[in-house]
Design a protein around this motif. Sequence first.
Motif, mmCIF file in Angstrom:
data_model
loop_
_atom_site.group_PDB
_atom_site.id
_atom_site.type_symbol
_atom_site.label_atom_id
_atom_site.label_comp_id
_atom_site.label_asym_id
_atom_site.label_seq_id
_atom_site.Cartn_x
_atom_site.Cartn_y
_atom_site.Cartn_z
ATOM 1 N N ALA A 65 0.845 -1.203 0.000
ATOM 2 C CA ALA A 65 0.000 0.000 0.000
ATOM 3 C C ALA A 65 0.877 1.250 0.000
ATOM 4 C CB ALA A 65 -0.910 -0.012 1.219
ATOM 5 N N ARG A 66 0.368 2.296 -0.620
ATOM 6 C CA ARG A 66 1.074 3.586 -0.665
ATOM 7 C C ARG A 66 0.353 4.578 0.226
ATOM 8 N NH1 ARG A 66 3.417 5.694 -5.833
ATOM 9 N NH2 ARG A 66 1.962 7.396 -5.553
ATOM 10 N N LYS A 67 1.133 5.380 0.931
ATOM 11 C CA LYS A 67 0.554 6.475 1.704
ATOM 12 C C LYS A 67 0.693 7.740 0.870
ATOM 13 C CE LYS A 67 1.542 4.594 6.256
ATOM 14 N NZ LYS A 67 2.361 4.728 7.459
ATOM 15 N N ILE A 68 -0.431 8.353 0.593
ATOM 16 C CA ILE A 68 -0.452 9.588 -0.184
ATOM 17 C C ILE A 68 -0.651 10.738 0.800
ATOM 18 C CG2 ILE A 68 -1.587 10.875 -2.045
ATOM 19 C CD1 ILE A 68 -0.238 8.241 -2.940
ATOM 20 N N TYR A 69 0.241 11.718 0.729
ATOM 21 C CA TYR A 69 0.205 12.852 1.659
ATOM 22 C C TYR A 69 -0.362 14.079 0.958
ATOM 23 C CZ TYR A 69 3.019 9.864 4.564
ATOM 24 O OH TYR A 69 3.458 8.803 5.325
ATOM 25 N N THR A 70 -1.190 14.803 1.684
ATOM 26 C CA THR A 70 -1.832 16.011 1.171
ATOM 27 C C THR A 70 -1.653 17.125 2.198
ATOM 28 O OG1 THR A 70 -3.474 14.648 0.039
ATOM 29 C CG2 THR A 70 -4.043 16.970 0.367
ATOM 30 N N LEU A 71 -1.381 18.308 1.704
ATOM 31 C CA LEU A 71 -1.219 19.472 2.567
ATOM 32 C C LEU A 71 -2.571 19.852 3.167
ATOM 33 C CD1 LEU A 71 1.000 21.545 3.369
ATOM 34 C CD2 LEU A 71 0.203 22.956 1.477
ATOM 35 N N THR A 72 -2.600 20.073 4.478
ATOM 36 C CA THR A 72 -3.825 20.524 5.151
ATOM 37 C C THR A 72 -3.842 22.052 5.167
ATOM 38 O OG1 THR A 72 -2.778 20.581 7.326
ATOM 39 C CG2 THR A 72 -3.835 18.486 6.662
ATOM 40 N N GLU A 73 -4.956 22.618 5.582
ATOM 41 C CA GLU A 73 -5.032 24.075 5.714
ATOM 42 C C GLU A 73 -4.012 24.571 6.744
ATOM 43 O OE1 GLU A 73 -6.432 26.387 3.821
ATOM 44 O OE2 GLU A 73 -6.941 24.678 2.579
ATOM 45 N N LYS A 74 -3.846 23.803 7.827
ATOM 46 C CA LYS A 74 -2.843 24.160 8.836
ATOM 47 C C LYS A 74 -1.442 24.125 8.217
ATOM 48 C CE LYS A 74 -1.164 22.917 13.433
ATOM 49 N NZ LYS A 74 -1.236 21.972 14.548
ATOM 50 N N GLY A 75 -1.192 23.135 7.367
ATOM 51 C CA GLY A 75 0.101 23.040 6.672
ATOM 52 C C GLY A 75 0.305 24.188 5.708
ATOM 53 N N ARG A 76 -0.756 24.556 5.006
ATOM 54 C CA ARG A 76 -0.678 25.694 4.073
ATOM 55 C C ARG A 76 -0.375 26.979 4.842
ATOM 56 N NH1 ARG A 76 -1.803 25.241 -0.861
ATOM 57 N NH2 ARG A 76 -3.091 23.401 -0.620
ATOM 58 N N ALA A 77 -0.990 27.137 6.025
ATOM 59 C CA ALA A 77 -0.739 28.325 6.856
ATOM 60 C C ALA A 77 0.701 28.325 7.369
ATOM 61 C CB ALA A 77 -1.724 28.369 8.025
ATOM 62 N N GLU A 78 1.210 27.155 7.756
ATOM 63 C CA GLU A 78 2.601 27.041 8.230
ATOM 64 C C GLU A 78 3.573 27.403 7.111
ATOM 65 O OE1 GLU A 78 5.852 26.064 10.780
ATOM 66 O OE2 GLU A 78 3.732 26.336 11.268
ATOM 67 N N LEU A 79 3.312 26.898 5.900
ATOM 68 C CA LEU A 79 4.159 27.224 4.747
ATOM 69 C C LEU A 79 4.103 28.721 4.473
ATOM 70 C CD1 LEU A 79 5.915 26.340 2.336
ATOM 71 C CD2 LEU A 79 3.784 25.935 1.062
ATOM 72 N N HIS A 80 2.925 29.304 4.516
ATOM 73 C CA HIS A 80 2.771 30.743 4.272
ATOM 74 C C HIS A 80 3.546 31.561 5.296
ATOM 75 C CE1 HIS A 80 0.698 34.688 4.184
ATOM 76 N NE2 HIS A 80 0.756 34.472 2.886
ATOM 77 N N GLU A 81 3.447 31.159 6.559
ATOM 78 C CA GLU A 81 4.173 31.862 7.624
ATOM 79 C C GLU A 81 5.682 31.787 7.386
ATOM 80 O OE1 GLU A 81 4.779 31.256 12.366
ATOM 81 O OE2 GLU A 81 2.719 31.107 11.612
ATOM 82 N N TRP A 82 6.168 30.616 7.000
ATOM 83 C CA TRP A 82 7.609 30.469 6.713
ATOM 84 C C TRP A 82 8.017 31.321 5.516
ATOM 85 C CZ3 TRP A 82 9.889 28.143 2.351
ATOM 86 C CH2 TRP A 82 11.280 28.121 2.412
ATOM 87 N N LEU A 83 7.155 31.399 4.498
ATOM 88 C CA LEU A 83 7.478 32.194 3.312
ATOM 89 C C LEU A 83 7.677 33.671 3.648
ATOM 90 C CD1 LEU A 83 5.052 30.597 0.707
ATOM 91 C CD2 LEU A 83 7.560 30.464 0.716
ATOM 92 N N LEU A 84 7.073 34.129 4.736
ATOM 93 C CA LEU A 84 7.175 35.531 5.141
ATOM 94 C C LEU A 84 8.403 35.815 6.010
ATOM 95 C CD1 LEU A 84 3.410 36.225 5.906
ATOM 96 C CD2 LEU A 84 4.731 36.978 3.898
ATOM 97 N N THR A 85 9.141 34.774 6.419
ATOM 98 C CA THR A 85 10.318 34.985 7.258
ATOM 99 C C THR A 85 11.464 35.573 6.438
ATOM 100 O OG1 THR A 85 11.200 32.745 6.922
ATOM 101 C CG2 THR A 85 9.705 33.073 8.801
ATOM 102 N N THR A 86 12.421 36.166 7.121
ATOM 103 C CA THR A 86 13.588 36.734 6.448
ATOM 104 C C THR A 86 14.412 35.609 5.815
ATOM 105 O OG1 THR A 86 13.644 38.516 8.062
ATOM 106 C CG2 THR A 86 15.668 38.137 6.783
ATOM 107 N N PRO A 87 14.728 35.729 4.519
ATOM 108 C CA PRO A 87 15.509 34.677 3.853
ATOM 109 C C PRO A 87 16.908 34.546 4.452
ATOM 110 C CG PRO A 87 14.519 36.167 2.249
ATOM 111 C CD PRO A 87 14.333 36.781 3.593
#
Length: 181
Positions: A65-87
């Motif tokens: 069996a394969r486990k398929i992973y999908t981004l949750t809304e919480k994950g999307r918010a975490e990614l967005h927050e990281w995108l706003l950090t200083t590079p």
Amino acid sequence: MTIQYAILGLLSWQSFAGYDLKKIISDSELFYWSGSNNQIYRTLVQLHEDGLVSQEVQEQENLPARKIYTLTEKGRAELHEWLLTTPELPERHNAFLIQLAWADALSAADLAALVERYAGEVETHLLLLQEKVRRWLYPARSNREDFLWRQINENLIAHDRLELEWAQSLRAGLAEMGEQP
């Protein structure tokens, strides 16, 4: 930056199995992690426990069996927050520079051969990178995303071009000093 954000970013494109993520990471110059199974699967388990991704088990005939992973809304918010950090500034790890720092101990012939080998490695890497970039597919969901990925790839290629020019300049400088055999 941790591999966590690379995985969240990839899952923002579409859902993937761990194997697919490993292949994307190991095939790309952009993602500098080893992309080992342990590293990726450990991160996926943690992301799932943190509620940043969901998983769905897909049964396959005659295969595990394969486990398929999908981004949750919480994950999307975490990614967005990281995108706003200083590079972060780019890390510079070039073992050849350390080698070169003590290369005065080499004969002229050995030093010339060392520089020649390095220039050859960089040139080969540049050619392989250009081919990878030519073949690599990424979702161009918008003109801006397409532009950004083209710029990322150009940055990677430009780095190798600059390194090759520098190695050729090093070789020419040594030749001017009469250091070529």
